[in-house]
Write an enzyme that holds these catalytic residues in place. Structure first.
Site, PDB file in Angstrom:
ATOM      1  CG  ASP A   1      -7.646   0.034   1.485  1.00  0.00           C
ATOM      2  OD1 ASP A   1      -8.279   0.980   1.997  1.00  0.00           O
ATOM      3  OD2 ASP A   1      -7.597  -0.173   0.262  1.00  0.00           O
TER       4      ASP A   1
ATOM      5  CE1 TYR B   1      -4.448   1.013   0.511  1.00  0.00           C
ATOM      6  CE2 TYR B   1      -3.282   2.913   1.364  1.00  0.00           C
ATOM      7  CZ  TYR B   1      -4.428   2.341   0.874  1.00  0.00           C
ATOM      8  OH  TYR B   1      -5.564   3.087   0.752  1.00  0.00           O
TER       9      TYR B   1
ATOM     10  CG  ASP C   1      -7.619 -17.296   1.029  1.00  0.00           C
ATOM     11  OD1 ASP C   1      -7.125 -17.187   2.165  1.00  0.00           O
ATOM     12  OD2 ASP C   1      -7.249 -18.169   0.222  1.00  0.00           O
TER      13      ASP C   1
ATOM     14  CE  LYS D   1      -3.300 -16.578  -0.320  1.00  0.00           C
ATOM     15  NZ  LYS D   1      -4.510 -17.403  -0.316  1.00  0.00           N
TER      16      LYS D   1
END
Ligand code: NAI
Length: 355
Positions: free
Chosen positions: A250, A146, A226, A193
């Site tokens: 975000d 980001y 996920d 992740k």
């Protein structure tokens, strides 16, 4: 723009009587772009209705500042933030794929506002898929993909760099656990992740685990981002404090806003060691800007968080309760909540409901 104009722009605009100025806290006020002036204007009215003495130091940022000064983050703004250490801020426009870099990201990095906190809760009277959602998104605010560190390797090939550091990961984990402890929360869930990004997300996770050991009374668990998305849209009540890197944070913040009725009702705050900027989760909403229909509640609740930060917990609670009452009665709702009220009407209703 000449110096005299600039002085007027940066001038402190107090709406409190002069005699209060001594006791008043000075806060930088950034109305922002799009619906910003409407929703921040509403938040200012509500704060003033609580009677807490605030002197607002109005500053331009984003598109408005770019048009005026040719700089979306002018020196006057930065100087004001350095002086006051606290800001109430509207959303700022960031163009997609072109234009100046995000001022939001710039401010968070410049002032090292490393913790982005977004309390997400259901309100009676707001139509949403779930009831009794009450979770808090704690997002690392200074690094990760980001940060927008990108370059073109060769035409047709670009690289975007994901930077994760032990320092930033550990301090956001500490913030999340300390927040959980302070607010009586029982569980922190780190979202990652690390099965794919073994080094970067792996480091983030290792730091979270180490910090978790210092808080044995708070449950700690981990979920792949996920799977966490699926669980959030099936059973959001299973979450309390979510600990995330910047980009996942975000995206998941907006998802969480969708669980409780949308972006119009979710406030936010960016905390650092030496200051804080309070702002709603939503953006400039260009599709409804200037129409007096934007929902000001997210901005008003962000202002309530600001009052809490300034040691005005009672005023914060009064605003939260007034908002809850207006939503519960269902008589004065903006179009995003299924009503027909204007920004001004719902603001007036909230002020009427302040005890
Ligand atoms: P957005 O949040 O501005 O709008 C998404 C949708 O939600 C739109 O349909 C909008 O009408 C609606 N919406 C948002 N806030 C609302 C409110 N208070 N009341 C009623 N409806 C509301 O997101 P979008 O369109 O992706 O971004 C627009 C601009 O805002 C972009 O330039 C983006 O970079 C910027 N942005 C700035 C943020 C900030 O300054 N913190 C945060 C998010 C986006």
């Amino acid at each position: 723009m000449n110096r005299a104009d600039r002085k007027i722009e940066g001038e402190r605009q107090s709406t409190q009587p002069d005699r209060d100025a001594q006791a008043a806290r000075v806060v930088t006020l950034i109305e922002g772009d799009g619906i910003g002036p409407e929703v921040i204007g509403a938040a200012v009215k509500v704060v003033e209705a609580t009677g807490v003495p605030i002197v607002w130091e109005r500053q331009l940022a984003g598109r408005a500042a770019f048009e005026r000064f040719g700089n979306p983050a002018p020196e006057e703004l930065l100087a004001s933030l350095r002086r006051t250490g606290v800001a109430l801020k509207g959303p700022l426009e960031t163009q997609v794929g072109q234009g100046y870099r995000s001022v939001n990201v710039f401010l968070r990095k410049t002032f090292d506002l490393y913790a982005n906190v977004r309390p997400v809760r259901s309100f009676r009277g707001v139509h949403s898929a779930f009831k009794n959602v009450d979770l808090v998104v704690v997002r690392e605010n200074t690094e990760d993909l980001y940060a927008g560190i990108e370059h073109e390797v060769t035409p047709g090939v670009v690289e975007s760099v994901k930077v994760i550091t032990e320092h930033a990961s550990r301090r956001i984990a500490r913030f999340a656990f300390a927040y959980a402890e302070r607010h009586g929360r029982r569980k922190v869930t780190a979202i990652h992740k690390a099965n794919i990004m073994k080094l970067s997300d792996g480091l983030f996770l290792r730091c979270a685990r180490e910090v978790a050991r210092d808080y044995p009374h708070i449950e700690y668990d981990e979920q792949l981002v996920d799977a966490a998305c699926m669980r959030l849209v099936m059973n959001p009540q299973g979450f309390e404090v979510l600990l995330l890197e910047n980009l996942y944070g975000d995206i998941i913040s907006d998802l969480c806003a969708g669980l409780v009725g949308g972006l119009g009702v979710v406030p936010g705050a960016n905390y650092g060691e030496n200051g804080a900027i309070f702002e709603a989760v939503h953006g400039t909403a260009p599709d409804i800007a200037g129409k007096n229909v934007a929902n000001p509640i997210a901005a008003i609740l962000s202002a309530a968080l600001m009052l809490e930060y300034l040691g005005q917990a009672e005023a914060c609670a009064r605003i939260n309760e007034a908002v809850a009452r207006v939503l519960r009665s269902g008589r004065t709702l903006t179009p995003d909540l299924g009503g027909k009220a204007t920004t001004e009407q719902i603001t007036a209703a909230i002020i009427r409901n302040l005890d």
